[in-house]
Design a protein around this motif. Structure first.
Motif, mmCIF file in Angstrom:
data_model
loop_
_atom_site.group_PDB
_atom_site.id
_atom_site.type_symbol
_atom_site.label_atom_id
_atom_site.label_comp_id
_atom_site.label_asym_id
_atom_site.label_seq_id
_atom_site.Cartn_x
_atom_site.Cartn_y
_atom_site.Cartn_z
ATOM 1 N N LYS A 43 0.834 -1.206 0.000
ATOM 2 C CA LYS A 43 0.000 0.000 0.000
ATOM 3 C C LYS A 43 0.866 1.253 0.000
ATOM 4 C CE LYS A 43 -4.148 -1.905 2.113
ATOM 5 N NZ LYS A 43 -5.019 -1.927 3.299
ATOM 6 N N ILE A 44 1.954 1.236 0.755
ATOM 7 C CA ILE A 44 2.865 2.385 0.789
ATOM 8 C C ILE A 44 3.482 2.611 -0.591
ATOM 9 C CG2 ILE A 44 5.053 3.241 1.712
ATOM 10 C CD1 ILE A 44 4.306 1.743 4.341
ATOM 11 N N VAL A 45 3.962 1.532 -1.200
ATOM 12 C CA VAL A 45 4.591 1.640 -2.521
ATOM 13 C C VAL A 45 3.576 2.105 -3.566
ATOM 14 C CG1 VAL A 45 5.691 0.314 -4.375
ATOM 15 C CG2 VAL A 45 6.356 -0.076 -1.998
ATOM 16 N N ASN A 46 2.376 1.526 -3.544
ATOM 17 C CA ASN A 46 1.359 1.879 -4.539
ATOM 18 C C ASN A 46 0.846 3.300 -4.374
ATOM 19 O OD1 ASN A 46 1.446 -0.547 -5.904
ATOM 20 N ND2 ASN A 46 -0.137 -1.477 -4.648
ATOM 21 N N ASN A 47 0.938 3.859 -3.176
ATOM 22 C CA ASN A 47 0.462 5.225 -2.944
ATOM 23 C C ASN A 47 1.541 6.278 -3.165
ATOM 24 O OD1 ASN A 47 -2.191 4.534 -2.338
ATOM 25 N ND2 ASN A 47 -1.676 4.101 -0.216
ATOM 26 N N CYS A 48 2.731 5.857 -3.555
ATOM 27 C CA CYS A 48 3.816 6.782 -3.799
ATOM 28 C C CYS A 48 3.657 7.387 -5.203
ATOM 29 C CB CYS A 48 5.152 6.060 -3.701
ATOM 30 S SG CYS A 48 6.562 7.118 -3.999
ATOM 31 N N PRO A 49 3.421 8.691 -5.285
ATOM 32 C CA PRO A 49 3.245 9.299 -6.602
ATOM 33 C C PRO A 49 4.561 9.356 -7.380
ATOM 34 C CG PRO A 49 3.262 10.975 -4.908
ATOM 35 C CD PRO A 49 3.337 9.657 -4.199
ATOM 36 N N LEU A 50 4.469 9.108 -8.670
ATOM 37 C CA LEU A 50 5.637 9.179 -9.546
ATOM 38 C C LEU A 50 5.434 10.302 -10.555
ATOM 39 C CD1 LEU A 50 6.173 5.385 -10.303
ATOM 40 C CD2 LEU A 50 7.434 6.811 -8.691
ATOM 41 N N PRO A 51 6.485 11.044 -10.838
ATOM 42 C CA PRO A 51 6.381 12.107 -11.845
ATOM 43 C C PRO A 51 6.074 11.515 -13.229
ATOM 44 C CG PRO A 51 8.433 12.303 -10.591
ATOM 45 C CD PRO A 51 7.802 11.018 -10.198
ATOM 46 N N GLU A 55 10.389 7.240 -17.071
ATOM 47 C CA GLU A 55 10.156 6.220 -18.089
ATOM 48 C C GLU A 55 10.465 4.844 -17.521
ATOM 49 O OE1 GLU A 55 12.175 7.008 -21.730
ATOM 50 O OE2 GLU A 55 11.608 9.111 -21.732
ATOM 51 N N ILE A 56 9.798 3.865 -18.038
ATOM 52 C CA ILE A 56 10.029 2.493 -17.622
ATOM 53 C C ILE A 56 11.342 2.013 -18.223
ATOM 54 C CG2 ILE A 56 9.171 0.130 -17.770
ATOM 55 C CD1 ILE A 56 6.356 1.308 -17.953
#
Length: 62
Positions: A43-51, A55-56
């Motif tokens: 949940k912590i990782v999934n809620n971390c916003p990414l700019p 790029e992948i």
């Protein structure tokens, strides 16, 4: 998981049936605790916003 709660005990039961894996009762509570920890970390990782400009990476290189 879109705010869906998981019945961890049922998940362990179903996955053990699919894998034909016997899970002893004395280990079940520890497995449930481990899954609860994993879910809280996810949940912590999934809620971390990414700019948006990130790029992948096509290849993982440590």
């Amino acid at each position: 998981m879109n705010n869906q709660e998981i019945d961890i005990d049922e998940y362990i039961e179903q996955i053990s049936l699919l894998l034909n894996l016997e899970i002893k009762d004395e280990y079940r509570n520890e497995m449930i605790a481990d899954f609860e920890k994993l879910i809280s970390i996810a949940k912590i990782v999934n809620n971390c916003p990414l700019p948006e400009e990130i790029e992948i990476a096509p290849v993982f290189e440590p």
